[in-house]
Design a protein around this motif. Structure first.
Motif, short mmCIF file in Angstrom:
data_model
loop_
_atom_site.label_atom_id
_atom_site.label_comp_id
_atom_site.label_asym_id
_atom_site.label_seq_id
_atom_site.Cartn_x
_atom_site.Cartn_y
_atom_site.Cartn_z
N LEU A 40 0.82 -1.21 0.00
CA LEU A 40 0.00 0.00 0.00
C LEU A 40 0.86 1.27 0.00
N PHE A 41 1.91 1.26 0.80
CA PHE A 41 2.80 2.42 0.83
C PHE A 41 3.48 2.61 -0.52
N THR A 42 3.89 1.50 -1.14
CA THR A 42 4.62 1.56 -2.40
C THR A 42 3.76 2.08 -3.54
N HIS A 43 2.56 1.56 -3.65
CA HIS A 43 1.74 1.81 -4.83
C HIS A 43 0.66 2.86 -4.65
N LEU A 44 0.34 3.22 -3.41
CA LEU A 44 -0.69 4.23 -3.17
C LEU A 44 -0.11 5.49 -2.53
N LEU A 45 0.57 5.35 -1.39
CA LEU A 45 1.06 6.52 -0.67
C LEU A 45 2.21 7.21 -1.40
N ALA A 46 3.23 6.43 -1.79
CA ALA A 46 4.44 7.04 -2.36
C ALA A 46 4.16 7.92 -3.57
N PRO A 47 3.34 7.49 -4.54
CA PRO A 47 3.07 8.37 -5.69
C PRO A 47 2.33 9.65 -5.29
N VAL A 48 1.34 9.52 -4.38
CA VAL A 48 0.53 10.68 -3.98
C VAL A 48 1.35 11.67 -3.16
N ALA A 49 2.21 11.15 -2.29
CA ALA A 49 2.99 12.02 -1.39
C ALA A 49 4.22 12.61 -2.06
N GLY A 50 4.52 12.24 -3.27
CA GLY A 50 5.70 12.76 -3.96
C GLY A 50 7.00 12.09 -3.56
N TRP A 51 6.90 10.95 -2.90
CA TRP A 51 8.11 10.26 -2.43
C TRP A 51 8.99 9.82 -3.60
N ARG A 56 14.23 9.87 -6.26
CA ARG A 56 15.02 9.99 -7.49
C ARG A 56 15.96 11.19 -7.42
N ASP A 57 15.47 12.30 -6.88
CA ASP A 57 16.32 13.50 -6.77
C ASP A 57 17.52 13.23 -5.88
N ASN A 58 17.30 12.59 -4.74
CA ASN A 58 18.41 12.29 -3.84
C ASN A 58 19.40 11.31 -4.46
N LEU A 59 18.88 10.31 -5.14
CA LEU A 59 19.75 9.33 -5.78
C LEU A 59 20.55 9.95 -6.93
N ALA A 60 19.96 10.93 -7.62
CA ALA A 60 20.70 11.61 -8.68
C ALA A 60 21.91 12.33 -8.12
N PHE A 283 15.87 5.65 4.32
CA PHE A 283 14.73 6.47 3.94
C PHE A 283 15.20 7.63 3.05
N TRP A 284 15.35 7.34 1.77
CA TRP A 284 15.84 8.32 0.80
C TRP A 284 14.87 9.47 0.57
N VAL A 285 13.73 9.46 1.25
CA VAL A 285 12.76 10.54 1.11
C VAL A 285 13.23 11.81 1.82
N HIS A 286 14.04 11.66 2.86
CA HIS A 286 14.52 12.83 3.60
C HIS A 286 15.32 13.76 2.69
#
Length: 290
Positions: A40-51, A56-60, A283-286
């Motif tokens: 649910l987090f992968t396919h519903l929350l992450a796209p909506v929350a901009g994760w 991708r920005d952090n990994l770049a 947590f690469w979202v930070h």
């Protein structure tokens, strides 16, 4: 905000949605509940929350060498691990009993921890948003060791009213950020307590160190407290195993006391090595780099 005051409407709506998801997940047995919440987090929350974009920005910045397929794997793995971790926190005794029964502690610093406990020496546990931080707390508390932690209450007060009891049930004491929490935390540490402190988020008041060979403001507090109270400073991280349900709680080599910035750089380097081996568990979202 007091318990009698109502949180803002949007906070209550978001909290109700969260509790609905957790309530549905609890209808499933543990072995299905954890991966289902990860999905649910992968396919519903992450796209909506901009994760996904933020990962991708952090990994770049940090790992521009990753192939398109490797990048995709990390983008999916990060929210899945986060979802699994949330489901574990809200699984209460099922989660902590599994951890304590497994007794997953290992690593070169374990003997130093045992010696610190015997001598009642304070310990600063340097930890990160990696794997499941609460699995580390459950494993240490399962040995009967006095592990406390500093936490930041969530902005959503409606969420705090069930989140704080959930994390407190895993291990305590917990100390909220702020003057009152700080005073209690220092008394606990002076008395030989063990304190888990995160160090992997951007801190605008921190010192510019390196992480993935990039400048990153890093908090010095774990090293400064270790020096002030002659506490052992040791990195400990719960690494999720391939089955997605079990953990290896790795106790790293204690950091030698010296200059505080150098001690924290050693922790950054240790965490970087760990993240490189398990890219999807940090947590690469930070916004670590600004």
């Amino acid at each position: 905000m007091s318990q009698d005051e109502k949180p803002p409407l949007l906070d209550r709506i978001a909290n109700t949605a969260f509790l609905a998801v957790i309530g549905l997940a609890r209808l499933l047995p543990y072995e299905r509940r954890i991966p289902a919440t990860g999905w649910l987090f992968t396919h519903l929350l992450a796209p909506v929350a901009g994760w996904r974009r933020r990962i991708r920005d952090n990994l770049a910045l940090a790992r521009p060498d990753l192939s398109a397929e490797e990048l995709r794997e990390v983008v999916l793995a990060v929210p899945e691990n986060a979802g699994r971790s949330v489901a574990e926190i809200y699984s209460g005794d099922e989660f902590t009993t599994r951890i304590r029964k497994a007794d997953p502690l290992e690593g070169p610093g374990l003997a130093a921890l045992e010696a610190a406990f015997e001598s009642q020496r304070p310990v600063i546990i340097a930890c990160a948003h990696f794997g499941n931080y609460d699995a580390m707390r459950a494993a240490l508390a399962g040995r009967g060791w006095p592990v406390g932690a500093l936490y930041r209450p969530m902005n959503n007060e409606a969420f705090n009213r069930h989140y704080i009891p959930a994390i407190t049930a895993i291990a305590e004491p917990l100390f909220p950020r702020g003057r009152a929490g700080l005073a209690s935390m220092l008394r606990f540490l002076k008395g030989g307590g063990w304190l888990a402190l995160g160090f992997d988020q951007y801190d605008r008041h921190g010192t510019e160190l390196r992480f993935f060979d990039l400048p990153s403001k890093t908090v010095l507090t774990p090293a400064e407290l270790a020096l002030r109270y002659d506490a052992l400073l040791v990195p400990i991280h719960a690494i999720r195993l391939p089955d997605g349900l079990s953990f290896r709680v790795h106790v790293g080599e204690p950091v030698e006391h010296g200059e505080s910035a150098g001690m924290m750089q050693a922790l950054n380097d240790d965490l970087e090595m760990l993240v490189r081996r398990h890219m999807g568990q940090w947590f690469w979202v930070h916004r670590r780099w600004k």
